[in-house]
Design a protein around this motif. Structure first.
Motif, mmCIF file in Angstrom:
data_model
loop_
_atom_site.group_PDB
_atom_site.id
_atom_site.type_symbol
_atom_site.label_atom_id
_atom_site.label_comp_id
_atom_site.label_asym_id
_atom_site.label_seq_id
_atom_site.Cartn_x
_atom_site.Cartn_y
_atom_site.Cartn_z
ATOM 1 N N UNK A 91 8.124 -10.529 -5.291
ATOM 2 C CA UNK A 91 6.760 -9.836 -5.089
ATOM 3 C C UNK A 91 6.561 -8.464 -5.023
ATOM 4 N N UNK A 92 7.577 -7.841 -4.614
ATOM 5 C CA UNK A 92 7.536 -6.623 -4.367
ATOM 6 C C UNK A 92 8.080 -5.705 -5.755
ATOM 7 N N UNK A 93 8.716 -5.995 -6.470
ATOM 8 C CA UNK A 93 9.191 -5.585 -7.883
ATOM 9 C C UNK A 93 8.095 -5.119 -8.552
ATOM 10 N N UNK A 94 7.298 -5.872 -9.041
ATOM 11 C CA UNK A 94 6.183 -5.304 -9.549
ATOM 12 C C UNK A 94 5.324 -4.203 -9.199
ATOM 13 N N UNK A 95 5.092 -4.219 -7.951
ATOM 14 C CA UNK A 95 4.587 -2.885 -7.213
ATOM 15 C C UNK A 95 5.273 -1.868 -7.390
ATOM 16 N N UNK A 96 6.730 -2.044 -7.137
ATOM 17 C CA UNK A 96 7.691 -0.770 -7.183
ATOM 18 C C UNK A 96 7.609 -0.226 -8.838
ATOM 19 N N UNK A 97 7.444 -1.138 -9.836
ATOM 20 C CA UNK A 97 7.715 -0.806 -11.215
ATOM 21 C C UNK A 97 6.306 0.110 -11.554
ATOM 22 N N UNK A 98 4.913 -0.352 -10.869
ATOM 23 C CA UNK A 98 3.839 0.151 -11.114
ATOM 24 C C UNK A 98 3.778 1.591 -10.671
ATOM 25 N N UNK A 99 4.340 1.715 -9.184
ATOM 26 C CA UNK A 99 4.473 2.870 -8.456
ATOM 27 C C UNK A 99 5.091 3.811 -9.347
ATOM 28 N N UNK B 281 7.009 11.391 -3.198
ATOM 29 C CA UNK B 281 8.179 10.715 -3.445
ATOM 30 C C UNK B 281 9.203 10.700 -2.370
ATOM 31 N N UNK B 282 8.918 11.894 -1.512
ATOM 32 C CA UNK B 282 9.787 12.071 -0.032
ATOM 33 C C UNK B 282 9.589 10.727 0.740
ATOM 34 N N UNK B 283 8.667 9.824 0.336
ATOM 35 C CA UNK B 283 8.365 8.736 1.173
ATOM 36 C C UNK B 283 9.206 7.463 0.658
ATOM 37 N N UNK B 284 9.955 7.444 -0.408
ATOM 38 C CA UNK B 284 10.578 6.520 -1.117
ATOM 39 C C UNK B 284 11.567 5.692 -0.116
ATOM 40 N N UNK B 285 12.357 6.629 0.531
ATOM 41 C CA UNK B 285 13.451 5.991 1.350
ATOM 42 C C UNK B 285 12.918 5.152 2.613
ATOM 43 N N UNK B 286 11.698 5.695 3.028
ATOM 44 C CA UNK B 286 11.198 4.981 4.303
ATOM 45 C C UNK B 286 10.809 3.775 3.819
ATOM 46 N N UNK B 287 10.096 3.774 2.786
ATOM 47 C CA UNK B 287 9.588 2.716 2.155
ATOM 48 C C UNK B 287 10.439 1.541 1.865
ATOM 49 N N UNK B 288 11.552 1.875 1.115
ATOM 50 C CA UNK B 288 12.466 0.992 0.580
ATOM 51 C C UNK B 288 13.294 0.396 2.041
ATOM 52 N N UNK B 289 13.324 1.337 3.007
ATOM 53 C CA UNK B 289 14.000 0.510 4.235
ATOM 54 C C UNK B 289 13.208 -0.648 4.644
ATOM 55 N N UNK B 290 11.857 -0.441 4.651
ATOM 56 C CA UNK B 290 11.102 -1.381 5.169
ATOM 57 C C UNK B 290 11.035 -2.698 4.069
ATOM 58 N N UNK C 70 0.849 -0.991 -0.144
ATOM 59 C CA UNK C 70 -0.022 0.065 -0.011
ATOM 60 C C UNK C 70 0.828 1.252 0.324
ATOM 61 N N UNK C 71 1.877 1.448 0.809
ATOM 62 C CA UNK C 71 2.776 2.463 1.045
ATOM 63 C C UNK C 71 3.689 2.655 -0.253
ATOM 64 N N UNK C 72 3.714 1.626 -1.046
ATOM 65 C CA UNK C 72 4.649 1.618 -2.170
ATOM 66 C C UNK C 72 3.935 2.417 -3.207
ATOM 67 N N UNK C 73 2.563 2.321 -3.372
ATOM 68 C CA UNK C 73 1.772 3.040 -4.207
ATOM 69 C C UNK C 73 1.761 4.473 -3.658
ATOM 70 N N UNK C 74 1.630 4.637 -2.275
ATOM 71 C CA UNK C 74 1.744 6.136 -1.881
ATOM 72 C C UNK C 74 2.808 6.931 -1.953
ATOM 73 N N UNK C 75 4.138 6.314 -2.229
ATOM 74 C CA UNK C 75 5.405 6.739 -2.499
ATOM 75 C C UNK C 75 4.908 7.442 -4.035
ATOM 76 N N UNK C 76 4.428 6.599 -4.734
ATOM 77 C CA UNK C 76 4.112 7.356 -6.035
ATOM 78 C C UNK C 76 3.713 8.710 -5.995
ATOM 79 N N UNK C 77 2.798 9.043 -5.251
ATOM 80 C CA UNK C 77 2.253 10.344 -4.971
ATOM 81 C C UNK C 77 3.106 11.281 -3.964
#
Length: 258
Positions: free
Chosen positions: A129-137, A21-30, A12-19
């Motif tokens: 599992x996560x890569x397709x969601x990162x790509x879509x985001x 972008x400042x959230x990407x580092x925290x999302x990637x840490x998780x 869910x938060x991966x798609x949130x980072x699409x909107x």
């Protein structure tokens, strides 16, 4: 929180980072914690001038070790998980090709924790599992950044197609502008519980079942079926990304409407 719940919240938060972008580092840490890795880099290569743009980098010296892998993904099929080569401690590095087009290539590399040994099935499966969601985001982020008027038009189409009320449109608009439920409630002058009620009504009217589904429905062209009359109250503009606040995008927790 169970591992399944952690994965669901992260997606869910991966798609949130699409909107936001400042959230990407925290999302990637998780994501790294779930994969069992210590560093990651998401890059896009412009093939017209062969230059790399680092969308997100997390961990120590990512630019240094990732630069030694340049070109490794060129020969790999889209979505494949491959063991990196041509770099120090390459056995600790996994990569995947996120996107390939005539003008660009984007990829993701992760470095496993020191001493972790060769990547195991669990790490590969989680990355896969996560890569397709990162790509879509990433794709959603580019569309939103470069096409705010079209996003506003799709919001109008959704309002007409699904019969959203003015209050429901305003709530969805706050999500598209990167607000949490709490921040959206403050901006609209209503209670968070009321926001959740409106969201549940939107879920009942649309194909969306979660907040991330709703964001994708509006942000990705072609998902809203057929033309529909656009109600006058839905004639609103989407705030361009450059003027959005850095508030975290809504994350689905146990209190959200689902």
């Amino acid at each position: 929180m169970t591992r399944l719940a952690q994965v669901s919240a992260l997606i869910s938060d991966i798609y949130g980072a699409a909107l936001t972008p400042a959230e990407w580092p925290q999302v990637m840490q998780r994501a790294l914690r779930l994969i069992g890795a210590s560093a990651a880099i998401v890059f896009t290569r412009d093939l017209s001038c062969n230059t790399n743009r680092f969308e997100c980098s997390v961990g120590a010296e990512t630019h240094l070790w990732a630069s030694t892998l340049a070109g490794r993904e060129d020969s790999e099929p889209l979505g494949a998980i491959f063991q990196a080569s041509g770099a120090a401690r390459a056995a600790d590095v996994l990569g995947t090709l996120l996107e390939r087009s005539p003008t660009l290539i984007s990829g993701l590399y992760i470095r496993r924790r020191g001493g972790a040994g060769p990547a195991d099935i669990r790490s590969r499966a989680m990355l896969g599992l996560l890569a397709p969601h990162i790509r879509q985001a990433l794709c959603i982020g580019r569309r939103v950044e470069g096409d705010a008027p079209a996003l506003a038009l799709r919001m109008q189409q959704a309002a007409g197609r699904y019969g959203l009320t003015p209050a429901e449109v305003r709530v969805v608009q706050t999500l598209l502008n990167g607000c949490t439920i709490e921040r959206g409630a403050r901006l609209l002058g209503i209670q968070p519980a009321t926001v959740k009620t409106h969201l549940q009504h939107v879920f009942d009217k649309t194909t969306a079942r979660r907040q991330v589904d709703l964001i994708k429905l509006i942000a990705v062209p072609g998902l809203i079926p057929g033309p529909a009359p656009v109600p006058a109250y839905a004639m609103v503009s989407t705030t361009p990304p450059s003027t959005r606040s850095a508030a975290p995008v809504v994350a689905e927790d146990s209190g959200d409407a689902t």
